[in-house]
Design an enzyme around this catalytic site. Structure first.
Site, PDB file in Angstrom:
ATOM      1  N   CYS A  90       7.417  -5.840  42.526  1.00  0.00           N
ATOM      2  CA  CYS A  90       6.547  -7.022  42.418  1.00  0.00           C
ATOM      3  C   CYS A  90       6.845  -7.790  41.124  1.00  0.00           C
ATOM      4  CB  CYS A  90       5.074  -6.619  42.546  1.00  0.00           C
ATOM      5  SG  CYS A  90       3.988  -8.026  42.826  1.00  0.00           S
ATOM      6  N   HIS A 194       4.809  -3.898  47.546  1.00  0.00           N
ATOM      7  CA  HIS A 194       4.433  -2.654  46.871  1.00  0.00           C
ATOM      8  C   HIS A 194       4.742  -1.470  47.789  1.00  0.00           C
ATOM      9  CE1 HIS A 194       2.314  -4.200  43.308  1.00  0.00           C
ATOM     10  NE2 HIS A 194       2.135  -5.272  44.065  1.00  0.00           N
ATOM     11  N   GLU A 196       4.511   1.568  47.150  1.00  0.00           N
ATOM     12  CA  GLU A 196       3.501   2.618  46.924  1.00  0.00           C
ATOM     13  C   GLU A 196       2.192   2.307  47.636  1.00  0.00           C
ATOM     14  OE1 GLU A 196       4.241   0.215  44.931  1.00  0.00           O
ATOM     15  OE2 GLU A 196       2.570  -0.337  43.613  1.00  0.00           O
TER      16      GLU A 196
END
Lengths: 215, 270
Positions: A90, A194, A196
């Site tokens: 990001c 993202h 994650e």
């Protein structure tokens, strides 16, 4: 989440903590896929860490991120030059470029290009799950192994990267504009979304990154 | 193209050890649905796009218990997590973020102190601040209100707080617009008239709010089946739909809801 000890027998991934947000998710995710993440909070820790890979996570705005990343910059340039795998996420992707419309601060310029605001006519920030279109024009990306066209990833951002050399674009996403979602050049890897926060497919990308270090 | 989001809501009773997800916040009878992080993992497997954890007692004292629930969840569940209920000040938000939450939702505290929205947005980003609105229809024409035509007559929508126990006199449409200006990143919009009824979402309410703001609106309250979700995502500008009880007891899976949406022409992550 402890930066003081790690298992030196496995490849260590330094997560740069530049003091702007919580790194629990990225730490947990790398841990989950078999990586050995260590959070490093200053340049000394990064020097001592002897990292096998570096992750610049994604939090905050471009100007704040660059201001807080400057103390890490010498070591980051060394690691990038020495071929150490680096993953920007990001805002951690955006800072790898030359400059951003969001701020007067210069980026690292490790990748040539600009960061520009999402176009009028779409809701800003883009927040939610969007699809990848994979570009396999040059080579197969190890990081995108097992990822298919149309797979969804979680995005939260108002600006996007425009690489000068289009050949570094490994995947794009359509959000009012066809924008670079995954960029790869040698040991430099970057994702606008993202991983994650992108469930199974996001974990797969992180797993691929962890496997890459072992090679 | 951005997918419409399906968000299971885990109403948590933190008065029992480790917390329990319960059904029926506004029903008298409470049924335990399971351990929060176990349900969260199940919803991840089913393809949920995001999860909301609500402390139904909105208890300040139990924020540490909620933090443990989020810590435990974030070890195995990798999607955006929102914490709501009992977020009264910036310190509560920070506790939630440190435990692994990505967003906090605020309702009562923001109505009492609107600057809380600005503060959360400033310190943690707009995307981290969800404004929850509990709105109730007020029939009749009242000066200065956003009047909406419904099959049941003209009405405006009043915000309530303290879990629906008290009313504010504040117009929900105007409050939503103000919240966007203050930096809210999402609006979680619950119809008090429909909540718990399983009669479907309040389409007029969802339209009124989602046509007035540019930030995403999460429709909530009244979901009884996948067709209700299809209706609200197809016929309004809502970006997401929230449901609780239809998922908790296995009536429908998230996957079944998404198949219904896809077949109805709504873009979803399969």
């Amino acid at each position: 989440m402890n930066d003081s000890h790690y298992d030196s027998n496995t490849d260590m991934i330094a997560i740069i903590d530049y003091g702007m947000g919580n790194l629990r998710s990225i730490h947990n995710a790398l841990d989950k896929v078999g990586g050995n993440p260590v959070i490093v909070s200053d340049n000394n820790a990064l020097l001592k860490a002897d990292a096998d890979a570096v992750v610049i996570p994604g939090v905050g705005s471009f100007g704040d991120a660059m201001r807080n990343l400057i103390p890490f910059s010498d070591r980051l340039f060394d690691l990038a030059d020495s071929g150490t795998p680096l993953l920007g996420i990001c805002i951690g992707m955006q800072v790898l470029f030359d400059r951003s419309e969001e701020s007067d601060a210069a980026g690292f310029g490790i990748l040539a290009g600009d960061v520009t605001r999402l176009p009028d006519g779409v809701k800003i920030p883009q927040m939610g799950w969007n699809e990848l279109t994979i570009h396999r024009n040059n080579r197969d990306s190890d990081m995108l192994a097992g990822i298919n066209d149309g797979d969804f990833f979680y995005f939260v951002h108002s600006y996007y990267c425009v690489p000068e050399d289009k050949r570094v674009i490994a995947a794009t996403t359509d959000y009012g504009v066809d924008m670079a979602a995954v960029v790869e050049k040698d040991n430099i890897h970057a994702v606008q979304f993202h991983p994650e926060k992108s469930s199974k497919k996001g974990l797969l990308i992180l797993k691929n990154f962890v496997e890459m270090i072992k090679c | 193209m951005l997918a419409k989001r399906i968000i299971p809501c885990l109403d948590c009773d933190l008065g029992v050890a480790h917390g329990r997800v319960v059904k029926g916040v506004r029903f008298k009878q409470i049924r335990y649905a399971g351990i929060p992080w176990e349900l969260a993992e199940e919803y991840d497997r089913q393809g949920a796009d995001e999860l909301i954890f609500l402390d139904i007692t909105a208890s300040h004292e139990r924020r540490e218990t909620m933090a443990k629930v989020i810590e435990k969840t974030s070890e195995n569940v990798f999607m955006p997590l929102t914490v709501g209920g009992g977020i009264r000040e910036l310190a509560d938000a920070r506790t939630a973020f440190n435990s692994g939450a990505d967003k906090v939702s605020v309702n009562t505290a923001a109505l009492k102190n609107p600057d809380l929205i600005n503060d959360i947005a400033k310190y943690f980003g707009n995307q981290a601040c969800v404004l929850a609105i509990d709105a109730k229809r007020r029939y009749g024409r009242e000066h200065g209100r956003g009047i909406v035509d419904t099959p049941d007559g003209e009405c405006w929508f009043e915000c309530s707080f303290y879990g629906g126990r008290e009313f504010t006199g504040i117009d929900a449409v105007q409050w939503a617009i103000e919240a966007e200006e203050r930096g809210a990143g999402d609006i979680m919009l619950t119809s008090m008239d429909r909540d718990g009824t399983k009669d479907g979402f309040d389409i007029e309410l969802t339209k009124a709010i989602s046509d007035s703001v540019n930030i995403p609106v999460i429709a909530s309250g009244g979901c009884g089946n996948p067709e209700h979700i299809l209706e609200v995502l197809r016929d309004t500008n809502a970006s997401a739909a929230l449901a609780a009880s239809i998922f908790h007891f296995g009536e429908y899976t998230v996957g079944e809801v998404k198949e219904c949406l896809r077949d109805g022409g709504v873009h979803v992550r399969m």
